[in-house]
Enzyme design. Structure first.
Site, PDB file in Angstrom:
ATOM      1  N   LYS A 154      -3.959   0.690 -25.118  1.00 37.51           N
ATOM      2  CA  LYS A 154      -4.218   1.107 -26.501  1.00 37.51           C
ATOM      3  C   LYS A 154      -2.907   1.150 -27.299  1.00 37.51           C
ATOM      4  CE  LYS A 154      -8.450   3.626 -25.254  1.00 37.51           C
ATOM      5  NZ  LYS A 154      -8.381   3.927 -23.815  1.00 37.51           N
ATOM      6  N   ARG A 180      -3.512  -1.706 -18.204  1.00 34.53           N
ATOM      7  CA  ARG A 180      -4.717  -0.899 -18.081  1.00 34.53           C
ATOM      8  C   ARG A 180      -4.533   0.094 -16.945  1.00 34.53           C
ATOM      9  NH1 ARG A 180      -9.180  -3.111 -20.757  1.00 34.53           N
ATOM     10  NH2 ARG A 180     -10.127  -1.108 -20.231  1.00 34.53           N
ATOM     11  N   GLU A 209      -0.180   5.014  -0.268  1.00 30.09           N
ATOM     12  CA  GLU A 209      -0.852   6.302  -0.369  1.00 30.09           C
ATOM     13  C   GLU A 209       0.159   7.445  -0.283  1.00 30.09           C
ATOM     14  OE1 GLU A 209      -3.919   6.620   2.531  1.00 30.09           O
ATOM     15  OE2 GLU A 209      -5.360   5.458   1.349  1.00 30.09           O
ATOM     16  N   TYR A 236       0.850  -1.193   0.000  1.00 27.08           N
ATOM     17  CA  TYR A 236       0.000   0.000   0.000  1.00 27.08           C
ATOM     18  C   TYR A 236       0.881   1.237   0.000  1.00 27.08           C
ATOM     19  CZ  TYR A 236      -5.052   0.597   0.330  1.00 27.08           C
ATOM     20  OH  TYR A 236      -6.375   0.778   0.051  1.00 27.08           O
ATOM     21  N   THR A 268      -4.711   7.074 -21.268  1.00 25.82           N
ATOM     22  CA  THR A 268      -4.561   5.721 -20.749  1.00 25.82           C
ATOM     23  C   THR A 268      -3.181   5.224 -21.139  1.00 25.82           C
ATOM     24  OG1 THR A 268      -5.581   4.866 -22.768  1.00 25.82           O
ATOM     25  CG2 THR A 268      -7.024   5.159 -20.850  1.00 25.82           C
ATOM     26  N   ASP A 326      -7.029  14.822 -24.479  1.00 24.51           N
ATOM     27  CA  ASP A 326      -7.236  13.418 -24.113  1.00 24.51           C
ATOM     28  C   ASP A 326      -6.691  12.582 -25.267  1.00 24.51           C
ATOM     29  OD1 ASP A 326      -8.126  10.865 -23.550  1.00 24.51           O
ATOM     30  OD2 ASP A 326     -10.058  11.530 -22.760  1.00 24.51           O
TER      31      ASP A 326
END
Length: 435
Positions: A245, A251, A72, A70, A242, A216
């Site tokens: 693609k 992803r 954060e 983790y 992203t 974008d």
């Protein structure tokens, strides 16, 4: 490997060697589904422009023990201890993104493209503010202020489109709309745009309107990285993308910007929208960015465009109606109205023929969004397999035969195409898939 121009029927595609032994032992049912998906991806011609094949290295990075941690916060500023290695992984991804795209700042933590765009709104707008983007039916994205999206609910979305006569963006309309509505944020880019995006023209309009301009580039990030599409960097405030693609990564997503916007974007991602980043995805992004910096990736990006243009020409020769008359990038949008076969029926028939596409609205579509007139196709995946312009006439033939069979309900014709597709795919194994 030399492949015949028109393969014969009957070749059996070898079944990939079983993989994931721990998964098979712990959950045979799920392991079987993964194996089935591996075979499906191996045997079919994948033409969905938002899909691709990642390398074995990206796959391995996605499944590492980084999953267990983790994290954060940001490197050097975490809320959990034990970040000695994680900080270096994220820093590596950030520095590679900055170098590859030539930007001041990069954030590699967004979970996917839509949350990345939400972070943009959180950084630069307040609920109820006016925002502007391309209308979804014209090729835009849900998160560019379209009504059914949270972005169209929380903000006042205004949309621009394309001209009916040529399918191109009308920049006079964009400028008029921007000056009249004075949006806080303007998005350029979309999900079904087959032509080069004029970032400079958008930049001039955004500056005149006093708006933050966001590019974008989720679909074309790999083409930009490979020099096959102009870069938005000199003209925009923020870049959202992203990492899959055309970029051939996992992803995930990234936000990039000028230094003046770095703090606002980072704060919007965390703690504004997300908790801890997915460290295994960050690692895979770092791998993909390293791969995209290699000379071979530049060749790949240009090959994607060359294949798309060759495929468009072959489809036009077979009487298909292409939005804007062709393509400048990886994507082709076909209006099947002249073929008298709805997009959804065509897409499902092509799927049975081993050709994976998606049905899609076309500009000024008279049919409903879930039963539209068009089909959207692209060349990133087939280019990753090594297919080149010499194969595109055959791909166009298969699409033509598949659409014709869809109109007639001819399942035998679809089965014949599927056998031919499987034979060619066997000759061109996909990256990252077991053989």
């Amino acid at each position: 490997m030399t492949t015949p121009a028109h393969p014969t029927h009957g070749t059996t595609v070898p079944t990939p060697t079983p993989t994931h032994p721990a998964l098979a032992a712990a959950d045979p049912e799920l392991a079987a589904l993964v194996g089935a998906e591996e075979r499906l991806q191996a045997e079919t011609l994948r033409l969905i422009p938002s899909e691709n094949y990642v390398s074995a290295a990206v796959l391995e990075a996605s499944g590492t023990v980084l999953q267990n941690k983790y994290s954060e916060g940001y490197p050097g500023r975490r809320y959990y201890e034990g970040q000695q290695n994680i900080d270096q992984v994220e820093t590596l991804a950030v520095e590679r993104a900055k170098a590859l795209f030539g930007v001041d700042h990069a954030n590699v933590q967004p979970y996917s493209g839509s949350p990345a765009n939400l972070a943009v709104y959180l950084a630069f707008a307040q609920p109820g503010d006016t925002v502007m983007g391309m209308a979804l039916p014209m090729g835009g994205h849900l998160t560019h202020g379209w009504g059914v999206s949270a972005t169209g609910t929380w903000f006042r979305g205004v949309q621009y489109g394309v001209r009916h006569e040529d399918g191109l963006i009308d920049f006079d309309q964009v400028r008029e709309l921007a000056l009249e509505e004075r949006p806080k944020v303007i998005f350029c880019g979309g999900t079904a745009l087959p032509r080069t995006i004029d970032f400079a023209a958008f930049g001039e309009i955004a500056r005149e309107a006093g708006a933050v301009l966001v590019a974008d580039v989720a679909h074309i990030a790999g083409l930009i990285a490979g020099g096959a599409h102009p870069s938005p960097v000199p003209h925009v405030d923020v870049i959202s993308t992203t990492t899959h693609k055309t970029l051939r990564g996992p992803r995930g997503a990234m936000l990039m910007s000028r230094e003046e916007h770095a703090k606002a974007l980072d704060k919007a991602v965390f703690p504004g929208l997300q908790g801890g980043p997915h460290n295994q995805t960050t690692a895979a992004i770092a791998v993909a960015l390293r791969e995209a910096a290699q000379p071979s990736f530049r060749s790949y990006a240009h090959a994607v465009v060359a294949n798309a243009k060759a495929l468009a020409e072959a489809l036009l020769a077979r009487g298909f109606d292409l939005v804007s008359g062709g393509t400048d990038n990886h994507l082709i949008l076909m209006d099947l109205t002249p073929k008298e076969v709805p997009g959804k029926i065509a897409a499902k028939a092509l799927d049975r023929a081993g050709i994976v596409v998606n049905y899609n609205t076309v500009p000024y579509d008279t049919r409903k969004p879930f039963d539209p007139s068009g089909v959207r196709i692209g060349t990133p995946s087939l280019t990753s397999r090594g297919l080149d312009v010499t194969h595109m006439p055959l791909v166009a033939e298969w699409i033509d035969r598949g659409v014709a069979a869809a109109g007639k309900g001819d399942e035998d014709a679809l089965a014949a195409v599927r056998a031919e597709v499987a034979e060619l795919m066997a000759a061109y194994p996909a990256p990252g898939l077991p053989v």
